[in-house]
Design a protein around this motif. Structure first.
Motif, short mmCIF file in Angstrom:
data_model
loop_
_atom_site.label_atom_id
_atom_site.label_comp_id
_atom_site.label_asym_id
_atom_site.label_seq_id
_atom_site.Cartn_x
_atom_site.Cartn_y
_atom_site.Cartn_z
N ALA A 21 0.82 -1.21 0.00
CA ALA A 21 0.00 0.00 0.00
C ALA A 21 0.86 1.27 0.00
CB ALA A 21 -0.94 0.01 1.21
N MET A 22 1.96 1.23 0.71
CA MET A 22 2.77 2.44 0.88
C MET A 22 3.80 2.65 -0.23
SD MET A 22 3.34 2.39 5.01
CE MET A 22 4.36 3.84 4.99
N TYR A 23 4.36 1.58 -0.79
CA TYR A 23 5.52 1.74 -1.66
C TYR A 23 5.39 1.14 -3.06
CZ TYR A 23 7.41 2.56 3.00
OH TYR A 23 7.61 3.02 4.27
N ALA A 24 4.40 0.32 -3.31
CA ALA A 24 4.31 -0.38 -4.60
C ALA A 24 4.25 0.59 -5.78
CB ALA A 24 3.11 -1.32 -4.62
N ASP A 25 3.42 1.61 -5.69
CA ASP A 25 3.29 2.56 -6.81
C ASP A 25 4.61 3.30 -7.05
OD1 ASP A 25 0.68 1.84 -7.25
OD2 ASP A 25 -0.17 3.53 -6.14
N TYR A 26 5.24 3.75 -5.99
CA TYR A 26 6.51 4.46 -6.13
C TYR A 26 7.57 3.55 -6.75
CZ TYR A 26 11.06 6.34 -4.99
OH TYR A 26 12.35 6.76 -5.08
N LEU A 27 7.71 2.34 -6.23
CA LEU A 27 8.73 1.42 -6.73
C LEU A 27 8.45 1.02 -8.19
CD1 LEU A 27 9.22 -0.84 -3.57
CD2 LEU A 27 10.74 0.96 -4.41
N PHE A 28 7.18 0.85 -8.53
CA PHE A 28 6.84 0.52 -9.91
C PHE A 28 7.21 1.68 -10.84
CE2 PHE A 28 3.97 0.59 -13.55
CZ PHE A 28 4.25 -0.66 -14.11
N ALA A 29 6.87 2.91 -10.45
CA ALA A 29 7.20 4.08 -11.28
C ALA A 29 8.72 4.20 -11.43
CB ALA A 29 6.62 5.34 -10.65
N THR A 33 10.54 3.39 -15.52
CA THR A 33 11.34 4.36 -16.27
C THR A 33 12.74 3.83 -16.58
OG1 THR A 33 12.12 5.44 -14.24
CG2 THR A 33 10.14 6.35 -15.28
N ARG A 34 13.13 2.77 -15.91
CA ARG A 34 14.45 2.20 -16.12
C ARG A 34 14.43 0.90 -16.91
NH1 ARG A 34 14.03 5.52 -12.18
NH2 ARG A 34 15.82 6.69 -11.41
N ILE A 35 13.36 0.15 -16.79
CA ILE A 35 13.26 -1.16 -17.45
C ILE A 35 12.38 -1.09 -18.69
CG2 ILE A 35 12.50 -3.55 -17.17
CD1 ILE A 35 15.02 -2.95 -15.65
N GLN A 36 11.31 -0.33 -18.65
CA GLN A 36 10.40 -0.12 -19.77
C GLN A 36 9.68 -1.39 -20.22
OE1 GLN A 36 11.68 2.71 -22.55
NE2 GLN A 36 12.65 3.90 -20.96
N ASP A 37 9.45 -2.27 -19.29
CA ASP A 37 8.69 -3.49 -19.53
C ASP A 37 7.80 -3.68 -18.30
OD1 ASP A 37 7.81 -6.19 -19.39
OD2 ASP A 37 9.53 -6.89 -20.54
N GLU A 38 6.49 -3.47 -18.49
CA GLU A 38 5.58 -3.45 -17.33
C GLU A 38 5.59 -4.76 -16.55
OE1 GLU A 38 1.62 -2.00 -17.90
OE2 GLU A 38 2.30 -0.33 -19.14
N GLU A 39 5.57 -5.87 -17.25
CA GLU A 39 5.54 -7.16 -16.57
C GLU A 39 6.82 -7.38 -15.76
OE1 GLU A 39 5.24 -11.88 -17.71
OE2 GLU A 39 4.23 -10.42 -18.99
N GLN A 40 7.94 -7.08 -16.37
CA GLN A 40 9.21 -7.23 -15.66
C GLN A 40 9.30 -6.24 -14.50
OE1 GLN A 40 12.82 -6.61 -17.97
NE2 GLN A 40 13.84 -8.20 -16.79
N ALA A 41 8.78 -5.03 -14.68
CA ALA A 41 8.80 -4.05 -13.60
C ALA A 41 7.98 -4.56 -12.41
CB ALA A 41 8.25 -2.70 -14.09
N ARG A 42 6.81 -5.11 -12.68
CA ARG A 42 5.99 -5.67 -11.58
C ARG A 42 6.73 -6.80 -10.88
NH1 ARG A 42 1.91 -5.35 -15.59
NH2 ARG A 42 0.64 -3.51 -15.25
N ASP A 43 7.35 -7.67 -11.67
CA ASP A 43 8.11 -8.79 -11.08
C ASP A 43 9.23 -8.28 -10.19
OD1 ASP A 43 6.48 -10.59 -12.42
OD2 ASP A 43 7.95 -11.04 -13.98
N LEU A 44 9.93 -7.23 -10.64
CA LEU A 44 11.04 -6.70 -9.84
C LEU A 44 10.56 -6.08 -8.54
CD1 LEU A 44 13.31 -5.15 -12.61
CD2 LEU A 44 13.80 -7.15 -11.20
N VAL A 45 9.41 -5.43 -8.57
CA VAL A 45 8.86 -4.86 -7.33
C VAL A 45 8.50 -6.00 -6.38
CG1 VAL A 45 6.94 -3.55 -6.34
CG2 VAL A 45 8.08 -2.73 -8.42
N GLN A 46 7.88 -7.06 -6.89
CA GLN A 46 7.55 -8.20 -6.04
C GLN A 46 8.81 -8.85 -5.48
OE1 GLN A 46 5.08 -10.77 -8.41
NE2 GLN A 46 3.31 -9.41 -8.27
#
Length: 196
Positions: A21-29, A33-46
């Protein structure tokens, strides 16, 4: 007179149940901007949240939870850069699909008249124009070869020192400067073509 001692601040233990709730949106954003692949970005945040859970005992409270999690994420992004760039170094340093034209005169090193940089028209602050420019820039960045994108992102988005970029991506200083130069030329050509 009493001798006052400074009392170190008591750090709050991490609160993993609120991380999403507190950090997912920030970490995804930060990641997109660095990976430019939404699925991979979500995986990296997880993966960052999982690594944070596994390393809770290492959290010393010297930084905020968000900064600590961002540090974990940053290391994961660098691992992605390394994987994308391994085995491609020599080829990507020397060539790229749609490599830019030679912008410079061979005799004096100055811009050729037809390729001189043009004014982007961003003298006045216009949030809409800046948003559109950012979208064009993101599309142009996606066209860069993986190694070029990694080097450019680490240097100009993450403000890493040249030595750090070279060490992390295992490239020489000479290769770094060639890559940065060519990445900037490609981005400039793409922006002039798609923004102007």
């Amino acid at each position: 007179m009493m001798n006052e001692q400074t009392i170190p601040p008591v750090h709050q233990p991490p609160d993993p149940k609120n991380w999403v709730a507190m950090y997912a949106d920030y970490l995804f954003a930060y990641t997109i901007t660095r990976i430019q692949d939404e699925e991979q970005a979500r995986d990296l945040v997880q993966e960052t949240f999982l690594a944070g859970l596994q390393g809770l005992q290492k959290y010393a409270g010297k930084s905020s939870e968000r900064t600590w999690l961002t540090g974990i994420l940053k290391n994961k992004i660098i691992d992605v850069y390394r994987k994308k760039s391994s085995g491609l170094k020599t080829q990507e340093i020397n060539t790229a699909d749609g490599e830019v034209l030679d912008f410079f005169n061979g005799t004096d090193g100055h811009w050729k008249q037809e390729h001189r940089p043009q004014n982007f028209g961003l003298n006045d602050f216009d949030p809409l124009a800046n948003k559109e420019l950012n979208q064009v820039l993101q599309r142009c960045m996606r066209k860069l070869p993986a190694l070029w994108l990694s080097v450019f992102t680490m240097k100009h988005m993450d403000d890493e020192e040249t030595d750090v970029v070279c060490a992390e991506l295992r490239i020489s200083s000479a290769n770094f400067w060639v890559i940065i130069h060519r990445a900037k030329l490609n981005l400039r050509a793409c922006l002039q073509k798609n923004w102007m």
